[in-house]
Motif scaffolding. Structure first.
Motif, PDB file in Angstrom:
ATOM      1  N   ALA A 227     -24.793  33.783  41.457  1.00  0.00           N
ATOM      2  CA  ALA A 227     -24.919  32.548  42.217  1.00  0.00           C
ATOM      3  C   ALA A 227     -26.391  32.217  42.413  1.00  0.00           C
ATOM      4  CB  ALA A 227     -24.231  32.695  43.565  1.00  0.00           C
ATOM      5  N   PRO A 228     -26.772  30.954  42.284  1.00  0.00           N
ATOM      6  CA  PRO A 228     -28.172  30.565  42.470  1.00  0.00           C
ATOM      7  C   PRO A 228     -28.584  30.692  43.932  1.00  0.00           C
ATOM      8  CG  PRO A 228     -26.787  28.629  42.235  1.00  0.00           C
ATOM      9  CD  PRO A 228     -25.902  29.808  41.976  1.00  0.00           C
ATOM     10  N   PRO A 229     -29.870  30.657  44.207  1.00  0.00           N
ATOM     11  CA  PRO A 229     -30.329  30.693  45.605  1.00  0.00           C
ATOM     12  C   PRO A 229     -29.898  29.422  46.322  1.00  0.00           C
ATOM     13  CG  PRO A 229     -32.142  30.160  44.127  1.00  0.00           C
ATOM     14  CD  PRO A 229     -30.988  30.553  43.254  1.00  0.00           C
ATOM     15  N   PRO A 230     -29.963  29.401  47.657  1.00  0.00           N
ATOM     16  CA  PRO A 230     -29.569  28.190  48.389  1.00  0.00           C
ATOM     17  C   PRO A 230     -30.328  26.961  47.888  1.00  0.00           C
ATOM     18  CG  PRO A 230     -29.893  30.019  49.898  1.00  0.00           C
ATOM     19  CD  PRO A 230     -30.378  30.483  48.553  1.00  0.00           C
TER      20      PRO A 230
ATOM     21  N   ALA B 103     -24.262  23.134  56.900  1.00  0.00           N
ATOM     22  CA  ALA B 103     -23.184  22.328  56.323  1.00  0.00           C
ATOM     23  C   ALA B 103     -23.426  22.083  54.837  1.00  0.00           C
ATOM     24  CB  ALA B 103     -23.055  20.992  57.054  1.00  0.00           C
ATOM     25  N   LEU B 104     -24.683  21.940  54.441  1.00  0.00           N
ATOM     26  CA  LEU B 104     -25.009  21.746  53.032  1.00  0.00           C
ATOM     27  C   LEU B 104     -24.713  23.017  52.253  1.00  0.00           C
ATOM     28  CD1 LEU B 104     -26.190  19.399  51.358  1.00  0.00           C
ATOM     29  CD2 LEU B 104     -28.441  20.408  51.680  1.00  0.00           C
ATOM     30  N   ASP B 105     -25.064  24.148  52.827  1.00  0.00           N
ATOM     31  CA  ASP B 105     -24.748  25.432  52.203  1.00  0.00           C
ATOM     32  C   ASP B 105     -23.240  25.609  52.096  1.00  0.00           C
ATOM     33  OD1 ASP B 105     -25.640  27.755  51.004  1.00  0.00           O
ATOM     34  OD2 ASP B 105     -25.671  28.901  52.866  1.00  0.00           O
ATOM     35  N   PHE B 106     -22.527  25.179  53.114  1.00  0.00           N
ATOM     36  CA  PHE B 106     -21.061  25.250  53.131  1.00  0.00           C
ATOM     37  C   PHE B 106     -20.468  24.388  52.021  1.00  0.00           C
ATOM     38  CE2 PHE B 106     -17.008  23.728  55.237  1.00  0.00           C
ATOM     39  CZ  PHE B 106     -16.315  24.921  55.081  1.00  0.00           C
ATOM     40  N   ALA B 107     -20.952  23.165  51.882  1.00  0.00           N
ATOM     41  CA  ALA B 107     -20.451  22.268  50.831  1.00  0.00           C
ATOM     42  C   ALA B 107     -20.709  22.839  49.446  1.00  0.00           C
ATOM     43  CB  ALA B 107     -21.104  20.896  50.964  1.00  0.00           C
ATOM     44  N   ASN B 108     -21.774  23.617  49.318  1.00  0.00           N
ATOM     45  CA  ASN B 108     -22.154  24.180  48.019  1.00  0.00           C
ATOM     46  C   ASN B 108     -21.521  25.538  47.746  1.00  0.00           C
ATOM     47  OD1 ASN B 108     -23.786  21.982  47.462  1.00  0.00           O
ATOM     48  ND2 ASN B 108     -25.642  22.945  48.248  1.00  0.00           N
TER      49      ASN B 108
ATOM     50  N   ILE C  11     -15.836  17.573  53.576  1.00  0.00           N
ATOM     51  CA  ILE C  11     -17.280  17.382  53.740  1.00  0.00           C
ATOM     52  C   ILE C  11     -17.903  16.938  52.417  1.00  0.00           C
ATOM     53  CG2 ILE C  11     -19.455  18.624  54.106  1.00  0.00           C
ATOM     54  CD1 ILE C  11     -18.025  20.230  56.276  1.00  0.00           C
ATOM     55  N   ARG C  12     -17.466  17.524  51.317  1.00  0.00           N
ATOM     56  CA  ARG C  12     -18.000  17.122  50.014  1.00  0.00           C
ATOM     57  C   ARG C  12     -17.675  15.651  49.723  1.00  0.00           C
ATOM     58  NH1 ARG C  12     -20.061  20.538  46.438  1.00  0.00           N
ATOM     59  NH2 ARG C  12     -19.408  19.204  44.719  1.00  0.00           N
ATOM     60  N   SER C  13     -16.502  15.199  50.135  1.00  0.00           N
ATOM     61  CA  SER C  13     -16.156  13.792  49.908  1.00  0.00           C
ATOM     62  C   SER C  13     -17.011  12.875  50.772  1.00  0.00           C
ATOM     63  CB  SER C  13     -14.665  13.554  50.173  1.00  0.00           C
ATOM     64  OG  SER C  13     -14.362  13.681  51.550  1.00  0.00           O
ATOM     65  N   LEU C  14     -17.393  13.326  51.965  1.00  0.00           N
ATOM     66  CA  LEU C  14     -18.299  12.541  52.803  1.00  0.00           C
ATOM     67  C   LEU C  14     -19.691  12.464  52.191  1.00  0.00           C
ATOM     68  CD1 LEU C  14     -17.291  13.838  56.352  1.00  0.00           C
ATOM     69  CD2 LEU C  14     -16.914  11.530  55.452  1.00  0.00           C
TER      70      LEU C  14
ATOM     71  N   PRO D 198     -25.827  18.933  34.933  1.00  0.00           N
ATOM     72  CA  PRO D 198     -24.423  19.270  34.718  1.00  0.00           C
ATOM     73  C   PRO D 198     -24.297  20.660  34.105  1.00  0.00           C
ATOM     74  CG  PRO D 198     -24.923  17.070  33.905  1.00  0.00           C
ATOM     75  CD  PRO D 198     -26.234  17.720  34.215  1.00  0.00           C
ATOM     76  N   PRO D 199     -23.247  21.400  34.449  1.00  0.00           N
ATOM     77  CA  PRO D 199     -22.104  21.003  35.284  1.00  0.00           C
ATOM     78  C   PRO D 199     -22.298  21.302  36.761  1.00  0.00           C
ATOM     79  CG  PRO D 199     -21.703  23.160  34.389  1.00  0.00           C
ATOM     80  CD  PRO D 199     -23.059  22.754  33.875  1.00  0.00           C
ATOM     81  N   CYS D 200     -23.508  21.622  37.199  1.00  0.00           N
ATOM     82  CA  CYS D 200     -23.739  21.995  38.592  1.00  0.00           C
ATOM     83  C   CYS D 200     -23.215  20.906  39.526  1.00  0.00           C
ATOM     84  CB  CYS D 200     -25.227  22.217  38.837  1.00  0.00           C
ATOM     85  SG  CYS D 200     -25.579  22.804  40.514  1.00  0.00           S
ATOM     86  N   ASN D 201     -22.546  21.323  40.582  1.00  0.00           N
ATOM     87  CA  ASN D 201     -21.932  20.386  41.523  1.00  0.00           C
ATOM     88  C   ASN D 201     -22.514  20.512  42.928  1.00  0.00           C
ATOM     89  OD1 ASN D 201     -20.924  22.937  42.033  1.00  0.00           O
ATOM     90  ND2 ASN D 201     -18.855  22.247  42.517  1.00  0.00           N
ATOM     91  N   ARG D 202     -23.734  21.058  43.018  1.00  0.00           N
ATOM     92  CA  ARG D 202     -24.313  21.293  44.343  1.00  0.00           C
ATOM     93  C   ARG D 202     -25.092  20.073  44.841  1.00  0.00           C
ATOM     94  NH1 ARG D 202     -26.984  26.857  45.617  1.00  0.00           N
ATOM     95  NH2 ARG D 202     -28.632  26.182  44.182  1.00  0.00           N
TER      96      ARG D 202
END
Length: 205
Positions: free
Chosen positions: A16-19, A28-33, A84-87, A167-171
């Motif tokens: 996994a990449p770093p934060p 919350a951003l870390d949570f979404a990722n 949260i991701r949809s927001l 792509p394909p990163c979704n963070r």
């Protein structure tokens, strides 16, 4: 069981990449990722099992190590993450936020008090601590994550919110200058893809 096995395999295929930038400021951003799309169609979920979710919360001081999360609680975390991701996606696209996502966030906000109350102990003196009972550990974590999301989306820094451009990163991340990559690895991947596309173009004449 098969899904758990896939999660372990994909997690070991590429670390996994770093934060992402901004994730240390906004949990919350870390949570979404915490759901990661990786090259080669791979996917890893840092909340994939109750043990994974318990570890993630513990590392962010949102639950004790011995909380003993069950699958039902873990599923609640994953559901809030998708809302949260949809927001975040709606904010980036300039669309009105989905009503269902707003309802889910507000429901999480009211599940447990997110504020730490003032307490007195003869040995410790005055101190602050969350008032939720042990049975509401997940509810308190959900409320904290929802509050942090609301803070992010209503802050001036929301204008710096962007999606990783590799792509394909979704963070998601908070942009600094012109940087649109969530990590050095994603930046290198995007530059390599552009270089390959230039080489693949037919030469004029």
């Amino acid at each position: 069981m098969r899904l758990v096995k896939e999660t372990v395999e994909t997690a070991t295929a590429e670390p996994a990449p770093p934060p992402a930038p901004g994730a240390e400021q906004y949990v919350a951003l870390d949570f979404a990722n915490s759901a990661l799309a990786l090259p080669g169609g791979q996917f890893t979920d840092l909340l994939g099992t109750p043990a994974d979710a318990n570890r993630w919360l513990t590392e962010r001081d949102l639950a004790p190590a011995d909380a003993g999360l069950q699958e039902m609680c873990t599923a609640q975390l994953r559901t809030l993450r998708e809302q949260i991701r949809s927001l975040l996606a709606a904010r980036l696209a300039g669309y009105a936020p989905p009503a269902s996502a707003l309802s889910a966030l507000n429901e999480a906000l009211t599940r447990a008090p997110a504020a730490s109350l003032l307490h007195w102990d003869p040995a410790r003196g005055l101190y602050r601590a969350a008032s939720h009972p042990t049975t509401q550990i997940v509810e308190h974590a959900l409320a904290t994550l929802a509050a942090d999301t609301a803070d992010l989306l209503t802050s001036p820094e929301a204008d710096r919110l962007t999606a990783c451009g590799s792509p394909p990163c979704n963070r998601y991340l908070l942009r600094h200058g012109r940087r649109h990559w969530c990590s050095t690895r994603c930046g290198d991947r995007a530059r390599a893809a552009r270089a390959y596309a230039r080489r693949a173009q037919p030469k004029a004449g």
